[in-house]
Design an enzyme around this catalytic site. Sequence first.
Site, PDB file in Angstrom:
ATOM      1  N   SER A 190      10.349 -33.494 -13.203  1.00 40.16           N
ATOM      2  CA  SER A 190      11.449 -33.642 -13.983  1.00 40.16           C
ATOM      3  C   SER A 190      12.674 -33.331 -13.458  1.00 40.16           C
ATOM      4  O   SER A 190      12.897 -32.686 -12.270  1.00 40.16           O
ATOM      5  CB  SER A 190      11.121 -32.447 -15.290  1.00 40.16           C
ATOM      6  OG  SER A 190      12.315 -32.412 -16.032  1.00 40.16           O
TER       7      SER A 190
ATOM      8  N   TYR B 106      10.064 -23.534 -16.073  1.00 41.86           N
ATOM      9  CA  TYR B 106       9.477 -24.871 -16.437  1.00 41.86           C
ATOM     10  C   TYR B 106      10.278 -25.662 -15.198  1.00 41.86           C
ATOM     11  O   TYR B 106       9.513 -26.253 -14.497  1.00 41.86           O
ATOM     12  CB  TYR B 106       9.923 -25.330 -17.659  1.00 41.86           C
ATOM     13  CG  TYR B 106       9.616 -27.103 -17.783  1.00 41.86           C
ATOM     14  CD1 TYR B 106       8.418 -27.492 -18.157  1.00 41.86           C
ATOM     15  CD2 TYR B 106      10.627 -28.059 -17.388  1.00 41.86           C
ATOM     16  CE1 TYR B 106       8.014 -28.804 -18.286  1.00 41.86           C
ATOM     17  CE2 TYR B 106      10.427 -29.230 -17.632  1.00 41.86           C
ATOM     18  CZ  TYR B 106       8.817 -29.644 -17.971  1.00 41.86           C
ATOM     19  OH  TYR B 106       8.652 -31.134 -18.178  1.00 41.86           O
TER      20      TYR B 106
END
Length: 291
Positions: free
Chosen positions: A170, A180
């Site tokens: 990501s 994350y």
Amino acid sequence: MTTDRTTDRTTDRTADRTADRTTDPMTAANAAATTVLITGASAGLGAAFARGFAAKGCDLVLVARDKDRLDAVAAELAREYGTASEVLPADLLDPADCAAVAARLADPARPVDILVNNAGFGLPAPFPYSPVEDEERMLDLLVKVPLRLTHALLPGLRARRRGAVLNVSSVAGLLPTGTYGAAKAWITAFSESLRVDMAPYGVRVLAVVPGFTRTEFQARAGMDVSALRDAVWLEPEAVVAQALKDLALRRPVSITGRRYRAYALAARHLPRTFVARKMARKRRPPAGADM
């Protein structure tokens, strides 16, 4: 001597191109004999990857927790592309289920040629406002599971001297964006390092680094993305198309769209304090949290 060196370089390039055609699992000649295992294949990017590989004539092994949704994806692929799909329901955070998927990847009688490590989830609250057990589960799924599944597959790929691993990361991994983002930074670095180590064996490794993509991810994570403009959103099919193109071109990282490529360039080269202050998405504690 110059002529000899030029001839040698030309011969080497010709040999490389011949080797590419022989070992590249995504050439027209090889795709029909290629099996792709995709985690998180029941929806979102995973289902889009399934459609992308099915369109190329690959056989599929579809992995996710929800068997009914996997069956629906397999039926759709059979109708649209005539694809043979093996449905493998598994909760990758369950040690026995994860071991079963690893065993499928390592099975020499049913070789898998391409692994797409796509399964993942996010958390609605920044660290340390989520329960630590949820943080550990997220870290396991985003880091430990891809590590284990890749480890299971690589011996076979090295022996066959062909195949690929695609790790879905990501753009959050390019920025200081909590746990994350930290996990996604790991998967990108892991992919780039592994790509170098596997190149002598003809095995390709690609980090797929999407921006905001129209999937179920945000809703499942409880993220409020209502303020985001339409221009920042990517379609899953566009991310997959770019990834397959970059895989064929042997690129280390795949980023879809000029906006996100510029974003990644800035994140890599601007001062980290500026990136943290101006580029990272603000993470606010939940209402009522004890500060």
